[in-house]
Design an enzyme around this catalytic site. Structure first.
Site, PDB file in Angstrom:
ATOM      1  N   LYS A 168       0.904  -1.384   0.019  1.00 41.06           N
ATOM      2  CA  LYS A 168       0.105   0.114  -0.054  1.00 41.06           C
ATOM      3  C   LYS A 168       0.886   1.312   0.135  1.00 41.06           C
ATOM      4  O   LYS A 168       1.741   1.456   0.831  1.00 41.06           O
ATOM      5  CB  LYS A 168      -0.828   0.025   1.290  1.00 41.06           C
ATOM      6  N   LYS A 201      -2.269  -1.412  -3.895  1.00 36.98           N
ATOM      7  CA  LYS A 201      -3.360  -0.358  -3.509  1.00 36.98           C
ATOM      8  C   LYS A 201      -2.351   1.083  -3.681  1.00 36.98           C
ATOM      9  O   LYS A 201      -1.374   0.894  -3.002  1.00 36.98           O
ATOM     10  CB  LYS A 201      -4.039  -0.503  -2.229  1.00 36.98           C
TER      11      LYS A 201
HETATM   12  C1  PBG Z   1      -7.624   3.076   5.772  1.00 33.35           C
HETATM   13  C2  PBG Z   1      -7.724   3.034   4.433  1.00 33.35           C
HETATM   14  C3  PBG Z   1      -7.640   4.066   3.423  1.00 33.35           C
HETATM   15  C4  PBG Z   1      -7.960   3.457   2.411  1.00 33.35           C
HETATM   16  C5  PBG Z   1      -8.554   2.161   2.508  1.00 33.35           C
HETATM   17  N1  PBG Z   1      -8.289   1.802   3.939  1.00 33.35           N
HETATM   18  C6  PBG Z   1      -7.199   5.602   3.810  1.00 33.35           C
HETATM   19  C7  PBG Z   1      -5.854   5.559   4.150  1.00 33.35           C
HETATM   20  O1  PBG Z   1      -4.711   5.060   4.064  1.00 33.35           O
HETATM   21  O2  PBG Z   1      -5.470   6.840   4.117  1.00 33.35           O
HETATM   22  C8  PBG Z   1      -8.126   4.437   1.039  1.00 33.35           C
HETATM   23  C9  PBG Z   1      -9.433   3.632  -0.075  1.00 33.35           C
HETATM   24  C10 PBG Z   1      -9.569   4.895  -1.092  1.00 33.35           C
HETATM   25  O3  PBG Z   1      -8.949   5.781  -1.365  1.00 33.35           O
HETATM   26  O4  PBG Z   1     -10.721   4.243  -1.609  1.00 33.35           O
HETATM   27  N2  PBG Z   1      -5.984   3.126   6.225  1.00 33.35           N
HETATM   28 ZN    ZN Z   2      -5.466   3.574   8.320  1.00 31.80          ZN
END
Ligand code: PBG
Ligand code: ZN
Length: 328
Positions: free
Chosen positions: A194, A247
């Site tokens: 991620k 992601k």
């Molecule tokens: C929580 C999380 C996030 C997303 C999914 N789980 C946000 C982040 O990491 O700030 C993002 C999903 C999206 O942008 O559709 N950690």
């Molecule tokens: Zn988070």
């Protein structure tokens, strides 16, 4: 002599026979944002078609999803109260635990997945407990809390847990926690690779989870790093993840392919909020054929090597897939 590729492109049936990647409603996971109250269905300006819903509305939404052939949801909670550790996330009567119970009761056959993180629940908006000296998330204390949160979700009847906080060792800690509590059959879909991405902007409006200071670069990955991206996913496999994830998706097609080639596990991609909203806003401006661009984008994830696509487009894509099927 030259090669006649076009010979296979003329008859539509032959074109379908030689098609290498295909989308199906079975590929999709649909995100739902739940909050307390009843009868609430608030659209979020930065994500047209995406709503914060009270639990009763989320239960109804699952009827719509099922009618479209969609059977998997991932839940995000918007709690009433936030504090420094994100206590509500570890409480049996927190918003997510309640939502899982309600959805599983009304729709036992639905696959209910929970995002496991603390950023929606902490008053500072970071993904765990803060280390006061470093002013960033304390990795190891957060691991204990993640394991606790996972067991709360498991007790509420969740079908799969998806940790998204990018803490080192999170899969091992959560697996131990679940196994010790007797949940050996609860799978973990790790947000294994991620990136610290600006594409999450609209999500943070919907989930009310923007950090109050700083950013997430001390735990999420640097978008420049390809070798490290592979290592992050491979490490989560070794710690016991059942499904891996890349992601965001669109700017990381190379990473999807790389991870695909370094694991035998199923691979998910998260087609994130900013990617969704870009298409929505371009459609509003009349500059793209929204449906065709959406399907081409989703198909690209499959071709790149994804088995599973988490996407806000799931309902629209499913409706189109049914229409195409009816026309054949
Ligand atoms: C929580 C999380 C996030 C997303 C999914 N789980 C946000 C982040 O990491 O700030 C993002 C999903 C999206 O942008 O559709 N950690
Ligand atoms: Zn988070």
């Amino acid at each position: 002599m030259f090669t006649r590729f076009r010979r296979r492109r003329i008859h539509p049936v032959l074109r379908n026979l030689v098609e290498e990647s295909r989308l199906s409603t079975d590929d999709f996971i649909y995100p739902l944002f739940v909050r307390s109250g009843s009868g609430i269905r608030d659209e979020v300006a930065s994500m047209p078609g995406v709503y914060q819903m009270s639990i009763d509305e989320a239960v109804k939404e699952c009827d719509t999803l099922k009618s479209l052939g969609l059977h998997a949801v991932i839940l995000f909670g918007i709690p009433d109260t936030k504090d420094s550790v994100g206590s509500e996330a570890m409480c049996e009567h927190g918003i997510i635990a309640e939502a899982v119970r309600a959805i599983k009761k009304a729709h036992p056959e639905m696959l209910v997945i929970t995002d496991l993180c603390f950023c929606e629940y902490t008053d500072h908006g970071h993904c765990g407990v803060l280390d006061p000296v470093l002013e960033t998330v304390d990795n190891d204390i957060t691991l204990d809390n993640l394991a606790r949160q996972a067991v709360v979700h498991a007790r509420s009847g969740v079908d799969m847990i998806a940790p998204s906080g990018m803490m080192d060792g999170m899969i091992q800690a959560i697996r131990h926690g679940l196994d010790a509590a007797g949940y050996v059959n609860t799978p973990i879909m790790s947000y294994s690779t991620k990136f610290a991405s600006a594409y999450y902007g609209p999500f943070r409006d919907v989930a009310e989870s923007a950090p109050s200071f700083g950013d997430r670069r001390s735990y999420q990955m640097n978008p420049a790093n390809r070798r490290e991206a592979i290592a992050e996913s491979v490490t989560d496999e070794a710690e016991g993840a059942d499904i891996l994830m890349v992601k965001p998706a669109l700017a990381y097609m190379d990473i999807i392919r790389d991870v695909r080639e370094h694991t035998t596990l199923p691979l998910a991609v998260y087609n994130v909020s900013g990617e969704y909203s870009m298409l929505k806003m371009a459609a509003r401006a009349g500059v793209i054929d929204y449906e065709r661009v959406m399907m081409e984008t989703l198909l690209g994830f499959k071709r790149a090597g994804a088995d599973i696509i988490i996407t806000y487009h799931a309902k629209e894509a499913a409706a189109l897939l049914h229409k195409e099927y009816d026309q054949q």
